[in-house]
Design an enzyme around this catalytic site. Structure first.
Site, PDB file in Angstrom:
ATOM      1  N   TYR A 187       0.693  -0.840   0.490  1.00  0.00           N
ATOM      2  CA  TYR A 187       0.357   0.388   0.043  1.00  0.00           C
ATOM      3  C   TYR A 187       0.665   1.479  -0.504  1.00  0.00           C
ATOM      4  O   TYR A 187       0.404   2.177  -0.594  1.00  0.00           O
ATOM      5  CB  TYR A 187      -0.988  -0.097   1.293  1.00  0.00           C
ATOM      6  CG  TYR A 187      -2.683  -0.852   1.152  1.00  0.00           C
ATOM      7  CD1 TYR A 187      -1.760  -2.446   1.058  1.00  0.00           C
ATOM      8  CD2 TYR A 187      -3.310   0.050   0.739  1.00  0.00           C
ATOM      9  CE1 TYR A 187      -3.336  -2.866   0.957  1.00  0.00           C
ATOM     10  CE2 TYR A 187      -4.470  -0.468   0.929  1.00  0.00           C
ATOM     11  CZ  TYR A 187      -4.301  -2.413   0.885  1.00  0.00           C
ATOM     12  OH  TYR A 187      -5.934  -3.264   0.625  1.00  0.00           O
ATOM     13  N   ASP A 192      -2.685 -18.314   1.389  1.00  0.00           N
ATOM     14  CA  ASP A 192      -3.695 -19.315   0.436  1.00  0.00           C
ATOM     15  C   ASP A 192      -3.976 -20.105   1.272  1.00  0.00           C
ATOM     16  O   ASP A 192      -4.799 -20.566   0.860  1.00  0.00           O
ATOM     17  CB  ASP A 192      -2.381 -19.651  -0.627  1.00  0.00           C
ATOM     18  CG  ASP A 192      -0.927 -20.290  -0.732  1.00  0.00           C
ATOM     19  OD1 ASP A 192      -0.808 -20.553   0.267  1.00  0.00           O
ATOM     20  OD2 ASP A 192      -0.415 -21.167  -1.714  1.00  0.00           O
ATOM     21  N   ASP A 246      -5.886  -7.225   4.720  1.00  0.00           N
ATOM     22  CA  ASP A 246      -7.014  -6.848   3.481  1.00  0.00           C
ATOM     23  C   ASP A 246      -7.812  -8.315   3.087  1.00  0.00           C
ATOM     24  O   ASP A 246      -9.139  -7.429   2.792  1.00  0.00           O
ATOM     25  CB  ASP A 246      -6.846  -5.675   2.806  1.00  0.00           C
ATOM     26  CG  ASP A 246      -7.585  -5.341   1.260  1.00  0.00           C
ATOM     27  OD1 ASP A 246      -8.757  -4.860   2.450  1.00  0.00           O
ATOM     28  OD2 ASP A 246      -8.145  -5.476   0.586  1.00  0.00           O
ATOM     29  N   ASP A 296     -11.847  -9.247   4.579  1.00  0.00           N
ATOM     30  CA  ASP A 296     -13.364  -9.446   3.691  1.00  0.00           C
ATOM     31  C   ASP A 296     -14.041 -10.642   3.499  1.00  0.00           C
ATOM     32  O   ASP A 296     -14.257 -11.027   3.435  1.00  0.00           O
ATOM     33  CB  ASP A 296     -13.293  -9.142   1.930  1.00  0.00           C
ATOM     34  CG  ASP A 296     -13.132  -7.683   1.973  1.00  0.00           C
ATOM     35  OD1 ASP A 296     -13.647  -6.792   2.857  1.00  0.00           O
ATOM     36  OD2 ASP A 296     -14.319  -6.991   0.934  1.00  0.00           O
TER      37      ASP A 296
HETATM   38  C1  IPM Z   1      -9.849  -1.627   4.032  1.00  0.00           C
HETATM   39  C2  IPM Z   1     -10.644  -0.809   2.436  1.00  0.00           C
HETATM   40  C3  IPM Z   1      -9.211   0.497   2.015  1.00  0.00           C
HETATM   41  C4  IPM Z   1      -8.045  -0.432   2.389  1.00  0.00           C
HETATM   42  C5  IPM Z   1      -9.702   0.961   0.940  1.00  0.00           C
HETATM   43  C6  IPM Z   1     -10.520   2.080   0.781  1.00  0.00           C
HETATM   44  C7  IPM Z   1      -8.677   1.850   0.649  1.00  0.00           C
HETATM   45  O1  IPM Z   1     -10.295  -1.808   1.941  1.00  0.00           O
HETATM   46  O2  IPM Z   1     -10.383  -0.492   5.173  1.00  0.00           O
HETATM   47  O3  IPM Z   1     -10.312  -2.418   4.236  1.00  0.00           O
HETATM   48  O4  IPM Z   1      -7.744  -1.693   1.269  1.00  0.00           O
HETATM   49  O5  IPM Z   1      -7.256  -1.339   3.074  1.00  0.00           O
HETATM   50 MN    MN Z   2     -10.722  -3.702   2.404  1.00  0.00          MN
END
Ligand code: IPM
Ligand code: MN
Length: 368
Positions: free
Chosen positions: A141, A221, A245, A249
């Site tokens: 990042y 993985d 990240d 999710d």
């Molecule tokens: C998160 C989001 C952010 C990230 C984006 C919006 C830049 O996906 O906070 O997980 O990737 O960190």
């Molecule tokens: Mn995210």
């Protein structure tokens, strides 16, 4: 107690869920006799529209002068074509970096009342309670900008970490595990990446300081597979920025929706910014459909971590749990054949539940 909170709603559903969260915090303040002073700031697309940049200095100053920061979400199609450095997301990355919020805590819990909202089998997710500790201010990042594009046909993203950056997040992982079930899974890609090899070395060194914590290493993985296969196996996961990240999710599906996941981003001295894991969800923005619970639960993390208001934080968590148990849900939590509540109505349910719990507590006190 009096506390100043910087409030950065951002874009899309960020503004909707933030509005409700402030109402919830005011209800908590009334009940427990606190004063929360909210200082608004712009960030992301809203800030670009207003000031030309995704994180104006005034916003950063408001945050620095506050006791904690609440952030909604940033981004949206309106700003998609802007250059990388001027996009709404840059505002988010910049605020994380400027405030040195290197430790991102993302708890993932399966609520009994939401087991059927998850795409995963009930017997696998029941009782799951894990914490993802994501490094937040390093790695891909924050690659050196000049290395991003050498000529028109070549792109370079750099993944760089210093020993100190890894040490401090690994310590956070161990300390979190110590407060929980004493199991730490360090996730890396040590079979390919040099940064992961150093990460693994550091985890092994640090393990000597935490003999009470069981440590395992897992390739990213395999971790992605096991989070779906046997999520109950995890207690604390510590990992670098991008892996964290992606895995968070993925893990959100255990709760049934990304709209349920809160997070805390902390500095070394404990200062924190609190934001839902979900984004600005442009497809449902402005429609009063967003799930406000991730933002509300993030504000609970703020009360706990930044203000040491344990009872107040538990009151919010309890109210959310009870509202879900009473059968209320928003439309992101798919329940067959039923329509979810609007954002406003869900917020009102949480506030009503807080009031009811308050009344019950009062009666119990009177009879004690
Ligand atoms: C998160 C989001 C952010 C990230 C984006 C919006 C830049 O996906 O906070 O997980 O990737 O960190
Ligand atoms: Mn995210």
């Amino acid at each position: 107690m009096k506390k100043t909170v910087a409030v950065l709603p951002g874009d899309g559903i960020g503004t909707e869920v933030m509005e409700g969260t402030i109402k919830v915090l005011n209800a908590v303040a009334d009940r427990f006799g606190h004063t929360f002073e909210f200082q608004k700031g712009v960030i992301g697309g809203a800030a670009i529209d207003e000031t030309g940049e995704p994180l104006p200095k005034e916003t950063l100053d408001v945050c620095k002068e506050s006791d904690a920061v609440l952030l909604g979400a940033v981004g949206g199609p309106k700003w998609d074509d802007l250059p990388r450095n001027l996009r709404p997301e840059k505002g988010l990355l910049k605020i994380r970096k400027e405030l040195e919020l290197f430790a991102n805590l993302r708890p993932v819990k399966a609520y009994d009342s939401l087991l059927d909202a998850s795409p995963l089998k009930e017997e696998r997710i029941k009782g799951v309670d894990m914490l993802i500790v994501r490094e937040l201010t390093g790695g891909l990042y924050f690659g050196t900008p000049s290395e991003r594009r050498e000529d028109g046909d070549r792109v370079v993203d750099t993944l760089s970490y210093t020993r100190e950056e890894i040490e401090r997040i690994v310590d956070q992982g161990f300390q979190a595990a110590r407060k929980r079930n004493r199991k730490l899974t360090s996730v890396d890609k040590a079979n390919v990446l040099e940064s992961s090899r150093m990460w693994r070395e550091i985890v092994n060194e640090k393990a000597a300081n935490y003999p009470d914590v069981d440590v395992e290493h897992m390739l990213v993985d395999a971790a992605a597979m096991k989070i779906v296969q046997n999520p109950a196996n995890f207690d604390v996961i510590v990992t670098e920025n991008l892996f964290g990240d992606i895995l968070s999710d993925e893990a959100s599906m255990i709760t049934g929706s990304l709209g349920m996941l809160p997070s805390a981003s902390l500095r070394k001295d404990g200062f924190g910014m609190y934001e839902p894991v979900h984004g600005s969800a442009p497809d449902i923005a402005g429609k009063n459909l967003a799930n406000p619970l991730a933002m509300i639960l993030s504000s609970s993390m703020m009360l706990n971590h930044s203000f040491n208001m344990k009872e107040e934080s538990e009151a919010i968590d309890k109210a959310v749990k009870e509202v879900l148990e009473a059968g209320y849900f928003t439309s992101d939590l798919v329940k067959k054949g039923k329509r979810g509540l609007s954002t406003d109505k869900m917020i009102n349910q949480v506030i009503l539940q807080l009031a009811e719990d308050n009344a019950t507590a009062g009666i119990m006190e009177a009879y004690a």
